[in-house]
Write a protein that holds these residues in place. Structure first.
Motif, PDB file in Angstrom:
ATOM      1  N   LEU A   7      39.505  44.189  28.575  1.00  0.00           N
ATOM      2  CA  LEU A   7      39.729  43.469  29.835  1.00  0.00           C
ATOM      3  C   LEU A   7      38.713  42.328  29.949  1.00  0.00           C
ATOM      4  O   LEU A   7      37.574  42.477  29.537  1.00  0.00           O
ATOM      5  N   PHE A   8      39.123  41.204  30.518  1.00  0.00           N
ATOM      6  CA  PHE A   8      38.269  39.996  30.604  1.00  0.00           C
ATOM      7  C   PHE A   8      37.881  39.573  29.181  1.00  0.00           C
ATOM      8  O   PHE A   8      36.700  39.339  28.877  1.00  0.00           O
ATOM      9  N   CYS A   9      38.871  39.478  28.299  1.00  0.00           N
ATOM     10  CA  CYS A   9      38.613  39.341  26.862  1.00  0.00           C
ATOM     11  C   CYS A   9      38.138  37.970  26.442  1.00  0.00           C
ATOM     12  O   CYS A   9      37.618  37.817  25.324  1.00  0.00           O
ATOM     13  N   GLN A  65      46.849  37.466  32.269  1.00  0.00           N
ATOM     14  CA  GLN A  65      47.102  38.233  33.490  1.00  0.00           C
ATOM     15  C   GLN A  65      45.796  38.478  34.237  1.00  0.00           C
ATOM     16  O   GLN A  65      44.756  38.741  33.621  1.00  0.00           O
ATOM     17  N   ASP A  66      45.875  38.403  35.552  1.00  0.00           N
ATOM     18  CA  ASP A  66      44.738  38.716  36.404  1.00  0.00           C
ATOM     19  C   ASP A  66      44.516  40.234  36.387  1.00  0.00           C
ATOM     20  O   ASP A  66      45.442  40.998  36.699  1.00  0.00           O
ATOM     21  N   VAL A  67      43.319  40.657  36.033  1.00  0.00           N
ATOM     22  CA  VAL A  67      43.039  42.103  35.935  1.00  0.00           C
ATOM     23  C   VAL A  67      43.279  42.807  37.277  1.00  0.00           C
ATOM     24  O   VAL A  67      43.598  43.993  37.315  1.00  0.00           O
ATOM     25  N   GLN A  68      43.148  42.065  38.370  1.00  0.00           N
ATOM     26  CA  GLN A  68      43.390  42.664  39.692  1.00  0.00           C
ATOM     27  C   GLN A  68      44.832  43.159  39.841  1.00  0.00           C
ATOM     28  O   GLN A  68      45.118  44.030  40.657  1.00  0.00           O
ATOM     29  N   TYR A  93      43.151  41.100  27.994  1.00  0.00           N
ATOM     30  CA  TYR A  93      43.630  40.483  29.240  1.00  0.00           C
ATOM     31  C   TYR A  93      42.627  39.445  29.722  1.00  0.00           C
ATOM     32  O   TYR A  93      41.420  39.705  29.783  1.00  0.00           O
ATOM     33  N   ASP A  94      43.134  38.273  30.095  1.00  0.00           N
ATOM     34  CA  ASP A  94      42.261  37.238  30.676  1.00  0.00           C
ATOM     35  C   ASP A  94      43.131  36.251  31.473  1.00  0.00           C
ATOM     36  O   ASP A  94      44.328  36.126  31.206  1.00  0.00           O
ATOM     37  N   ILE A  95      42.492  35.564  32.444  1.00  0.00           N
ATOM     38  CA  ILE A  95      43.265  34.589  33.239  1.00  0.00           C
ATOM     39  C   ILE A  95      43.129  33.164  32.720  1.00  0.00           C
ATOM     40  O   ILE A  95      43.731  32.249  33.280  1.00  0.00           O
ATOM     41  N   GLY A 130      35.442  37.341  21.485  1.00  0.00           N
ATOM     42  CA  GLY A 130      34.226  37.728  20.748  1.00  0.00           C
ATOM     43  C   GLY A 130      34.067  39.241  20.655  1.00  0.00           C
ATOM     44  O   GLY A 130      33.810  39.787  19.575  1.00  0.00           O
ATOM     45  N   LEU A 131      34.225  39.911  21.777  1.00  0.00           N
ATOM     46  CA  LEU A 131      34.064  41.371  21.787  1.00  0.00           C
ATOM     47  C   LEU A 131      35.178  42.044  20.987  1.00  0.00           C
ATOM     48  O   LEU A 131      34.932  42.970  20.212  1.00  0.00           O
ATOM     49  N   THR A 132      36.401  41.565  21.170  1.00  0.00           N
ATOM     50  CA  THR A 132      37.525  42.111  20.397  1.00  0.00           C
ATOM     51  C   THR A 132      37.251  41.999  18.907  1.00  0.00           C
ATOM     52  O   THR A 132      37.479  42.934  18.128  1.00  0.00           O
TER      53      THR A 132
HETATM   54  C1  LIG Z   1      31.977  37.083  30.342  1.00  0.00           C
HETATM   55  S1  LIG Z   1      33.558  36.429  29.947  1.00  0.00           S
HETATM   56  C2  LIG Z   1      34.143  37.603  28.759  1.00  0.00           C
HETATM   57  C3  LIG Z   1      33.722  37.307  27.349  1.00  0.00           C
HETATM   58  C4  LIG Z   1      34.471  38.131  26.301  1.00  0.00           C
HETATM   59  N1  LIG Z   1      34.263  39.554  26.477  1.00  0.00           N
HETATM   60  C5  LIG Z   1      34.085  37.722  24.904  1.00  0.00           C
HETATM   61  O1  LIG Z   1      33.642  38.550  24.118  1.00  0.00           O
HETATM   62  O2  LIG Z   1      34.232  36.541  24.574  1.00  0.00           O
HETATM   63  C6  LIG Z   1      34.506  36.836  31.367  1.00  0.00           C
HETATM   64  C7  LIG Z   1      35.980  36.454  31.288  1.00  0.00           C
HETATM   65  O3  LIG Z   1      36.622  36.956  32.458  1.00  0.00           O
HETATM   66  C8  LIG Z   1      37.739  36.129  32.703  1.00  0.00           C
HETATM   67  N2  LIG Z   1      38.207  36.405  34.070  1.00  0.00           N
HETATM   68  C9  LIG Z   1      37.648  36.036  35.260  1.00  0.00           C
HETATM   69  N3  LIG Z   1      38.336  36.519  36.298  1.00  0.00           N
HETATM   70  C10 LIG Z   1      39.380  37.236  35.770  1.00  0.00           C
HETATM   71  C11 LIG Z   1      40.446  37.982  36.326  1.00  0.00           C
HETATM   72  N4  LIG Z   1      40.592  38.093  37.664  1.00  0.00           N
HETATM   73  N5  LIG Z   1      41.329  38.581  35.499  1.00  0.00           N
HETATM   74  C12 LIG Z   1      41.208  38.451  34.147  1.00  0.00           C
HETATM   75  N6  LIG Z   1      40.211  37.751  33.549  1.00  0.00           N
HETATM   76  C13 LIG Z   1      39.305  37.154  34.340  1.00  0.00           C
HETATM   77  C14 LIG Z   1      37.213  34.722  32.456  1.00  0.00           C
HETATM   78  O4  LIG Z   1      38.278  33.822  32.188  1.00  0.00           O
HETATM   79  C15 LIG Z   1      36.288  34.969  31.241  1.00  0.00           C
HETATM   80  O5  LIG Z   1      36.957  34.673  30.026  1.00  0.00           O
END
Ligand SMILES: C[S@@+](CC[C@H](N)C(=O)[O-])C[C@H]1O[C@@H](n2cnc3c(N)ncnc32)[C@H](O)[C@@H]1O
Length: 130
Positions: A10-12, A53-56, A32-34, A16-18
């Motif tokens: 989530l918030f991918c 998709q918005d994680v919410q 998942y990311d917006i 990088g993490l994946t």
């Molecule tokens: C700290 S970064 C994550 C970095 C990622 N884990 C990586 O390894 O590259 C946070 C991410 O959350 C996403 N984000 C912010 N609000 C979000 C939401 N409501 N739903 C999904 N993604 C969201 C942002 O677009 C951003 O890419």
């Protein structure tokens, strides 16, 4: 019996993490990311599917589909750290500050993963969340 592992990120972001999970032998089914700009680098560098998709708005049932048939479910959630970072003063509203972490907690309860992975800034330790 063979162990089959599935990970959802989530918030991918751009992945990088994946990428790290996949290098470590933990297959990632979806991220998942917006941010639509993340789709190309995410899918180009990883085997996982990018879901814009918005994680919410994601439910435990959505995640269950990715975990189907796996013996070990891994849920990763690297929510944006700006609300807690010492560099940011924009998030004074308590509700919006915690919302995405609360959604991560909701999804943990809804899909009951075997392993949870969460990374954030150190300042988060200073707060009590719920
Ligand atoms: C700290 S970064 C994550 C970095 C990622 N884990 C990586 O390894 O590259 C946070 C991410 O959350 C996403 N984000 C912010 N609000 C979000 C939401 N409501 N739903 C999904 N993604 C969201 C942002 O677009 C951003 O890419």
């Amino acid at each position: 019996m063979a162990i089959s592992i599935s990970t959802v990120d989530l918030f991918c972001g751009a992945g990088g993490l994946t990428y790290g999970f996949e290098q470590a032998g933990l297959p990632v089914k979806a991220g998942y990311d917006i941010d639509p700009a993340c789709k190309f680098p995410y899918e180009h560098n990883n085997k996982a599917k990018f879901l814009l998709q918005d994680v919410q708005n994601v439910s435990g049932l959505d995640l269950a589909e990715h975990f189907s048939g796996s013996s070990v479910k891994v849920l990763a959630g690297c929510a944006p750290c700006q609300p807690f970072s010492s560099y940011s003063r924009r998030y004074n509203d308590r509700q919006s500050k915690w919302k995405l972490l609360q959604d991560f907690a909701r999804l943990i309860e809804e899909c009951e993963p075997d392993i949870i992975s969460m990374e954030n800034v150190l300042q988060l330790k200073l707060h009590s969340v719920f």
